[in-house]
Design an enzyme around this catalytic site. Sequence first.
Site, PDB file in Angstrom:
ATOM      1  N   ALA A   1       0.648  -1.497   0.165  1.00  0.00           N
ATOM      2  CA  ALA A   1      -0.173   0.274   0.032  1.00  0.00           C
ATOM      3  C   ALA A   1       0.817   1.257  -0.205  1.00  0.00           C
ATOM      4  O   ALA A   1       2.258   1.209   0.565  1.00  0.00           O
ATOM      5  CB  ALA A   1      -0.976   0.112   1.572  1.00  0.00           C
TER       6      ALA A   1
ATOM      7  N   GLY B   1       2.317   2.403  -7.696  1.00  0.00           N
ATOM      8  CA  GLY B   1       2.628   1.129  -9.465  1.00  0.00           C
ATOM      9  C   GLY B   1       1.754   1.210  -9.974  1.00  0.00           C
ATOM     10  O   GLY B   1       2.515   0.643 -11.337  1.00  0.00           O
TER      11      GLY B   1
ATOM     12  N   LYS C   1      -3.922   2.553  -2.593  1.00  0.00           N
ATOM     13  CA  LYS C   1      -3.083   2.214  -3.868  1.00  0.00           C
ATOM     14  C   LYS C   1      -3.350   2.798  -4.859  1.00  0.00           C
ATOM     15  O   LYS C   1      -3.437   3.797  -5.065  1.00  0.00           O
ATOM     16  CB  LYS C   1      -2.958   1.365  -3.481  1.00  0.00           C
ATOM     17  CG  LYS C   1      -3.282   0.064  -2.055  1.00  0.00           C
ATOM     18  CD  LYS C   1      -3.873  -1.237  -2.124  1.00  0.00           C
ATOM     19  CE  LYS C   1      -3.008  -1.941  -3.664  1.00  0.00           C
ATOM     20  NZ  LYS C   1      -2.028  -2.132  -3.265  1.00  0.00           N
TER      21      LYS C   1
ATOM     22  N   GLU D   1      -5.277  -4.466  -8.798  1.00  0.00           N
ATOM     23  CA  GLU D   1      -5.611  -4.870  -7.828  1.00  0.00           C
ATOM     24  C   GLU D   1      -6.647  -5.201  -6.605  1.00  0.00           C
ATOM     25  O   GLU D   1      -6.830  -6.013  -5.788  1.00  0.00           O
ATOM     26  CB  GLU D   1      -4.516  -3.993  -6.717  1.00  0.00           C
ATOM     27  CG  GLU D   1      -2.728  -4.658  -7.212  1.00  0.00           C
ATOM     28  CD  GLU D   1      -2.118  -2.879  -6.519  1.00  0.00           C
ATOM     29  OE1 GLU D   1      -0.892  -3.360  -6.046  1.00  0.00           O
ATOM     30  OE2 GLU D   1      -2.178  -1.532  -6.640  1.00  0.00           O
TER      31      GLU D   1
HETATM   32  C1  5RP Z   1       0.762  -0.497  -6.900  1.00  0.00           C
HETATM   33  C2  5RP Z   1       0.632  -0.452  -5.497  1.00  0.00           C
HETATM   34  C3  5RP Z   1       1.598  -0.786  -4.275  1.00  0.00           C
HETATM   35  O1  5RP Z   1       0.484  -1.542  -3.637  1.00  0.00           O
HETATM   36  C4  5RP Z   1       1.578  -0.043  -3.561  1.00  0.00           C
HETATM   37  O2  5RP Z   1       2.642   1.331  -4.282  1.00  0.00           O
HETATM   38  C5  5RP Z   1       3.228  -0.128  -2.744  1.00  0.00           C
HETATM   39  O3  5RP Z   1       4.029  -0.271  -3.646  1.00  0.00           O
HETATM   40  P1  5RP Z   1       5.674  -0.656  -2.503  1.00  0.00           P
HETATM   41  O4  5RP Z   1       5.537  -2.092  -1.924  1.00  0.00           O
HETATM   42  O5  5RP Z   1       6.702  -0.428  -3.679  1.00  0.00           O
HETATM   43  O6  5RP Z   1       5.658  -0.163  -1.697  1.00  0.00           O
HETATM   44  O7  5RP Z   1      -0.577  -0.262  -4.726  1.00  0.00           O
HETATM   45  O8  5RP Z   1      -0.607  -0.327  -7.635  1.00  0.00           O
END
Ligand code: 5RP
Length: 244
Positions: free
Chosen positions: A99, A113, A110, A119
């Site tokens: 998250a 990424g 979220k 998701e």
């Molecule tokens: C991708 C997401 C990821 O879960 C979120 O960005 C967290 O990423 P990370 O573990 O690299 O901090 O929502 O869409």
Amino acid sequence: MSGESWRQRLLSPEDPVEIMKQKAALRALEQVRSGMKLGLGTGSTARYFVDGVGAQVAEGLEVVCVPTSEATRQQAESLNIPLAELGDLQRLDLTVDGADEMDAALRLVKGGGGALLREKIVAAASDAMIVIADDSKMVDQLGAFALPVEVNMFAHQATASAIADALHATGHAGPMSLRGGDSPFVTDGGHYLYDCALGTINDAEALASALLAVPGVVEHGLFLGYATAAVLAGTDGLQEVGTL
Ligand code: 5RP
């Protein structure tokens, strides 16, 4: 290879934050049993969980998994993790994902990424969702992380204007930017993302409803009522929220 040896192999000693993420992932991995149908999250923390699932599959764990992005699909395939289509499985036992922000009520932001649509579809089909993160992701109030909103490419600038109206109507404001700018980021679903820098999210439920009511909005990064537990790793150990 013993269980302990792959754990030790996964815990690389180089970066303290990466170690924390790995520890959170390994704690979530303890909830996995043979026979489970799993959702595999996306991002740098979820990656460690997928590594762990791969190591256990190599030792005989029998699971079938649904990846939440093409990146996670590639990683899972490289580890010979059995994959299936969510449409064929319909329901999953557990999804483990990262998250960008989480509050004490297990409400999430979220999409950092870029994988929020898959998701959320996978989380919604899961009986349980464990969030894994380093403890910097825990916040008193959501909103410091810019909220991603996934939109159809068609007339996306008009959709962005309507999103700004929806933000305003629910008492939120802040600059919005098309992810990638002049070379927009394209999601696995073939959409664009607008990142909404709101500072604070005062009413997440109202905002979520207002965003979904905008034609052209495909999905947004507020995950409300999906996470059932979280493992947050800090320098002083693991903190669990909810019941694993
Ligand atoms: C991708 C997401 C990821 O879960 C979120 O960005 C967290 O990423 P990370 O573990 O690299 O901090 O929502 O869409």
